[in-house]
Enzyme design. Structure first.
Site, PDB file in Angstrom:
ATOM      1  N   ASP A  29      -2.836 -26.869 -29.144  1.00  0.00           N
ATOM      2  CA  ASP A  29      -1.431 -26.974 -29.560  1.00  0.00           C
ATOM      3  C   ASP A  29      -0.606 -27.484 -28.376  1.00  0.00           C
ATOM      4  OD1 ASP A  29       0.372 -25.414 -32.022  1.00  0.00           O
ATOM      5  OD2 ASP A  29       1.406 -26.123 -30.207  1.00  0.00           O
ATOM      6  N   ASN A  83       0.676 -20.576 -41.210  1.00  0.00           N
ATOM      7  CA  ASN A  83       2.049 -20.647 -41.709  1.00  0.00           C
ATOM      8  C   ASN A  83       2.069 -21.553 -42.930  1.00  0.00           C
ATOM      9  OD1 ASN A  83       2.982 -19.073 -39.540  1.00  0.00           O
ATOM     10  ND2 ASN A  83       3.202 -20.876 -38.243  1.00  0.00           N
ATOM     11  N   HIS A  96      -3.180 -26.290 -41.238  1.00  0.00           N
ATOM     12  CA  HIS A  96      -3.742 -25.995 -39.918  1.00  0.00           C
ATOM     13  C   HIS A  96      -3.818 -24.495 -39.724  1.00  0.00           C
ATOM     14  CE1 HIS A  96       0.603 -26.675 -39.683  1.00  0.00           C
ATOM     15  NE2 HIS A  96       0.654 -25.752 -38.732  1.00  0.00           N
ATOM     16  N   LEU A  97      -4.902 -24.070 -39.089  1.00  0.00           N
ATOM     17  CA  LEU A  97      -5.069 -22.678 -38.690  1.00  0.00           C
ATOM     18  C   LEU A  97      -4.741 -22.593 -37.206  1.00  0.00           C
ATOM     19  CD1 LEU A  97      -6.836 -23.027 -41.276  1.00  0.00           C
ATOM     20  CD2 LEU A  97      -8.371 -21.290 -40.309  1.00  0.00           C
ATOM     21  N   HIS A  98      -3.784 -21.753 -36.862  1.00  0.00           N
ATOM     22  CA  HIS A  98      -3.529 -21.469 -35.455  1.00  0.00           C
ATOM     23  C   HIS A  98      -4.568 -20.435 -34.996  1.00  0.00           C
ATOM     24  CE1 HIS A  98       0.761 -23.017 -35.254  1.00  0.00           C
ATOM     25  NE2 HIS A  98       0.666 -22.821 -36.559  1.00  0.00           N
TER      26      HIS A  98
HETATM   27  P1  AMP Z   1       3.466 -24.804 -37.824  1.00  0.00           P
HETATM   28  O1  AMP Z   1       4.846 -24.510 -37.303  1.00  0.00           O
HETATM   29  O2  AMP Z   1       2.697 -23.605 -38.262  1.00  0.00           O
HETATM   30  O3  AMP Z   1       3.506 -25.893 -38.861  1.00  0.00           O
HETATM   31  O4  AMP Z   1       2.641 -25.362 -36.597  1.00  0.00           O
HETATM   32  C1  AMP Z   1       2.729 -26.674 -36.142  1.00  0.00           C
HETATM   33  C2  AMP Z   1       2.201 -26.667 -34.743  1.00  0.00           C
HETATM   34  O5  AMP Z   1       1.915 -27.998 -34.382  1.00  0.00           O
HETATM   35  C3  AMP Z   1       3.168 -26.104 -33.701  1.00  0.00           C
HETATM   36  O6  AMP Z   1       2.572 -24.982 -33.063  1.00  0.00           O
HETATM   37  C4  AMP Z   1       3.376 -27.282 -32.750  1.00  0.00           C
HETATM   38  O7  AMP Z   1       3.491 -26.879 -31.414  1.00  0.00           O
HETATM   39  C5  AMP Z   1       2.133 -28.098 -32.998  1.00  0.00           C
HETATM   40  N1  AMP Z   1       2.240 -29.506 -32.665  1.00  0.00           N
HETATM   41  C6  AMP Z   1       3.244 -30.344 -32.999  1.00  0.00           C
HETATM   42  N2  AMP Z   1       2.982 -31.593 -32.542  1.00  0.00           N
HETATM   43  C7  AMP Z   1       1.783 -31.527 -31.915  1.00  0.00           C
HETATM   44  C8  AMP Z   1       0.964 -32.482 -31.234  1.00  0.00           C
HETATM   45  N3  AMP Z   1       1.322 -33.771 -31.109  1.00  0.00           N
HETATM   46  N4  AMP Z   1      -0.212 -32.055 -30.702  1.00  0.00           N
HETATM   47  C9  AMP Z   1      -0.588 -30.766 -30.821  1.00  0.00           C
HETATM   48  N5  AMP Z   1       0.132 -29.819 -31.465  1.00  0.00           N
HETATM   49  C10 AMP Z   1       1.304 -30.194 -32.001  1.00  0.00           C
END
Ligand code: AMP
Length: 110
Positions: A29, A83, A96-98
């Site tokens: 991330d 989320n 996406h899975l965090h």
């Molecule tokens: P969500 O808020 O659950 O949709 O998570 C989206 C995630 O994507 C966030 O934790 C961001 O920090 C991450 N994110 C956004 N742009 C990028 C990127 N270019 N590379 C890696 N992670 C990203």
């Protein structure tokens, strides 16, 4: 369709990949919320958990999340978060899975 994570999967946007196979990519991330923070995503575009409807892929995503956690040394524990939708805090419209670890997590989340 202009999808950020499709572009990362395709390699158009750089990322630090920690895992990939024919169905799944995992990458760091860009704004980590824990010492280890990785996103596990399907290669094919799936908008959110609501759109998944694929038990085999769901199982693979969870299995890869656990494998990535083990590979990255999160033996003491970790958290997997999906989320979903506006109230769920989803900001990128590609499932996406965090995977978060490397510190003590708290509950309830914000
Ligand atoms: P969500 O808020 O659950 O949709 O998570 C989206 C995630 O994507 C966030 O934790 C961001 O920090 C991450 N994110 C956004 N742009 C990028 C990127 N270019 N590379 C890696 N992670 C990203």
């Amino acid at each position: 369709m202009d999808c950020l994570f499709c572009r990362i999967v395709n390699g158009e946007i750089p990322s630090r990949r920690v895992y990939e196979d024919e169905q799944i990519v995992a990458f760091a991330d860009v704004a980590p919320q824990a010492p280890t923070h990785v996103l596990v995503v399907p290669r094919r575009h799936v908008g959110s958990l609501d759109d998944l409807r694929d038990p085999a892929l769901a199982g693979r995503l969870l299995t890869v999340a656990a494998e990535v956690a083990a590979t990255l040394g999160l033996g003491a524990g970790y958290r997997v978060v999906v989320n979903t939708g506006p109230d769920g805090g989803q900001t990128v419209g590609h499932l996406h899975l965090h995977v978060l670890g490397g510190r003590q997590m708290t509950w309830p989340p914000g």
